[in-house]
Design a protein around this motif. Structure first.
Motif, PDB file in Angstrom:
ATOM      1  N   HIS A   1      -5.343  -2.769  -7.143  1.00  0.00           N
ATOM      2  CA  HIS A   1      -4.206  -2.008  -6.619  1.00  0.00           C
ATOM      3  C   HIS A   1      -4.022  -2.351  -5.140  1.00  0.00           C
TER       4      HIS A   1
ATOM      5  N   THR B   1      -9.330  -1.183   7.994  1.00  0.00           N
ATOM      6  CA  THR B   1      -7.936  -0.820   7.725  1.00  0.00           C
ATOM      7  C   THR B   1      -7.145  -0.777   9.033  1.00  0.00           C
TER       8      THR B   1
ATOM      9  N   GLY C   1      -3.691  -0.255  -2.718  1.00  0.00           N
ATOM     10  CA  GLY C   1      -4.378   0.705  -1.864  1.00  0.00           C
ATOM     11  C   GLY C   1      -3.449   1.646  -1.138  1.00  0.00           C
TER      12      GLY C   1
ATOM     13  N   ASN D   1      -8.970   4.626  -1.488  1.00  0.00           N
ATOM     14  CA  ASN D   1      -8.402   3.332  -1.095  1.00  0.00           C
ATOM     15  C   ASN D   1      -9.303   2.178  -1.522  1.00  0.00           C
ATOM     16  N   GLU D   2     -10.570   2.286  -1.224  1.00  0.00           N
ATOM     17  CA  GLU D   2     -11.511   1.206  -1.565  1.00  0.00           C
ATOM     18  C   GLU D   2     -11.622   1.034  -3.079  1.00  0.00           C
ATOM     19  N   SER D   3     -11.581   2.133  -3.808  1.00  0.00           N
ATOM     20  CA  SER D   3     -11.681   2.063  -5.266  1.00  0.00           C
ATOM     21  C   SER D   3     -10.429   1.448  -5.877  1.00  0.00           C
ATOM     22  N   LEU D   4      -9.265   1.826  -5.366  1.00  0.00           N
ATOM     23  CA  LEU D   4      -8.011   1.260  -5.870  1.00  0.00           C
ATOM     24  C   LEU D   4      -7.956  -0.247  -5.639  1.00  0.00           C
ATOM     25  N   ILE D   5      -8.341  -0.666  -4.451  1.00  0.00           N
ATOM     26  CA  ILE D   5      -8.320  -2.101  -4.141  1.00  0.00           C
ATOM     27  C   ILE D   5      -9.263  -2.870  -5.060  1.00  0.00           C
TER      28      ILE D   5
ATOM     29  N   PRO E   1       0.826  -1.213   0.000  1.00  0.00           N
ATOM     30  CA  PRO E   1       0.000   0.000   0.000  1.00  0.00           C
ATOM     31  C   PRO E   1       0.857   1.260   0.000  1.00  0.00           C
TER      32      PRO E   1
END
Length: 268
Positions: free
Chosen positions: A52, A98, A54, A44-48, A21
């Motif tokens: 990704h 998190t 995050g 963060n949630e969108s990247l994961i 991350p």
């Protein structure tokens, strides 16, 4: 006739495909910072979801929540008396599972001039309420950038600042970011620090009265209700585009909520 190429900054490649991350230091958890933290949760949630790794966020703020913070900032009556950083980070961690961290101290050198080890992060975001704090952050970032290491080497600084009705968000690189070769664009690897490029403007615009407000009504005399939210959404969109598009033709903007004008700042 030779056509001038559009100037573009390409995102540091490690941000696009990291092994861990991306470390983020968020400095300030008040009117803007508390909302930026929520936006970082969404990023963060969108990247994961996109595969990704995050973000790993550390929030720095030594302020205690008072009744004056309720309403305009993201705090509730039951949280008065708690540290802003602790209340916000605990809420995020409970919400999405998190392990983000809270620091109940200022982001600064200690009495011996030493810099905290936690000061090193790939992305630093400042939501501070005075100009001197920005210059102190700039000094620390310049120092940690010289201490090269592969892990958590500082790359970007995103600064949020505002007065009652106006504000700005400025993206800077911490050192030069390696750029790919491009026939279509003129690539820009260095985006100057906000304190270097707009230092005099920041000093001129600083409000003389920085005393804490004793009530929400008094706080609204210093900063309008939605200036922080407005800056947060646009500024975090700039950060999101670094990840999503891998490039940006803009390094920030000036924003005036009173007459609904925004002036973008192009990469140069």
């Amino acid at each position: 006739m030779k056509t001038e190429k559009e100037k573009i900054h390409f995102t540091d490649k490690y941000l696009l495909n990291p092994t861990n991350p991306i470390s983020v230091n968020l400095i300030g958890g008040g009117g803007t910072g508390s909302k930026v933290l929520t936006a970082l949760m969404e990023i963060n949630e969108s990247l994961i979801a996109l595969g990704h790794a995050g973000l790993q966020v550390r929030l720095w703020d030594d302020d205690i929540i008072t009744t004056a913070n309720l309403g305009r900032q993201r705090f509730f009556e039951c949280e008065t008396g708690l540290y802003k950083s602790v209340a916000l980070i605990n809420r995020i961690n409970r919400c999405i599972g998190t392990n983000w961290k809270a620091e109940t101290q200022k982001f600064e050198k200690d009495n011996l001039g030493r810099i905290p080890e936690e000061a090193r992060a790939i992305i630093t975001i400042t939501c501070v309420d005075n100009v001197q704090a920005r210059f102190e952050v700039a000094e620390i970032l310049k120092i940690v950038s010289y201490r090269r290491s592969y892990h958590n080497h500082p790359k970007y600084w995103l600064d949020f600042g505002n007065s009652q009705h106006t504000g700005q968000v400025i993206l800077s690189t911490i050192g030069k970011i390696e750029q790919p070769k491009s026939e279509k664009y003129e690539t820009i690897g260095n985006l100057p620090f906000v304190t270097d490029e707009f230092g005099e403007l920041l000093k001129q615009s600083e409000q003389e009265d920085n005393t804490p407000s004793c009530s929400l009504a008094e706080a609204l005399q210093h900063q309008d209700l939605f200036i922080n939210s407005s800056l947060t959404q646009m500024g975090c969109s700039l950060l999101w585009n670094l990840f999503r598009r891998g490039m940006t033709e803009y390094k920030g903007f000036f924003h005036n909520l009173k007459d609904y004008r925004t002036h973008p700042i192009k990469v140069a």
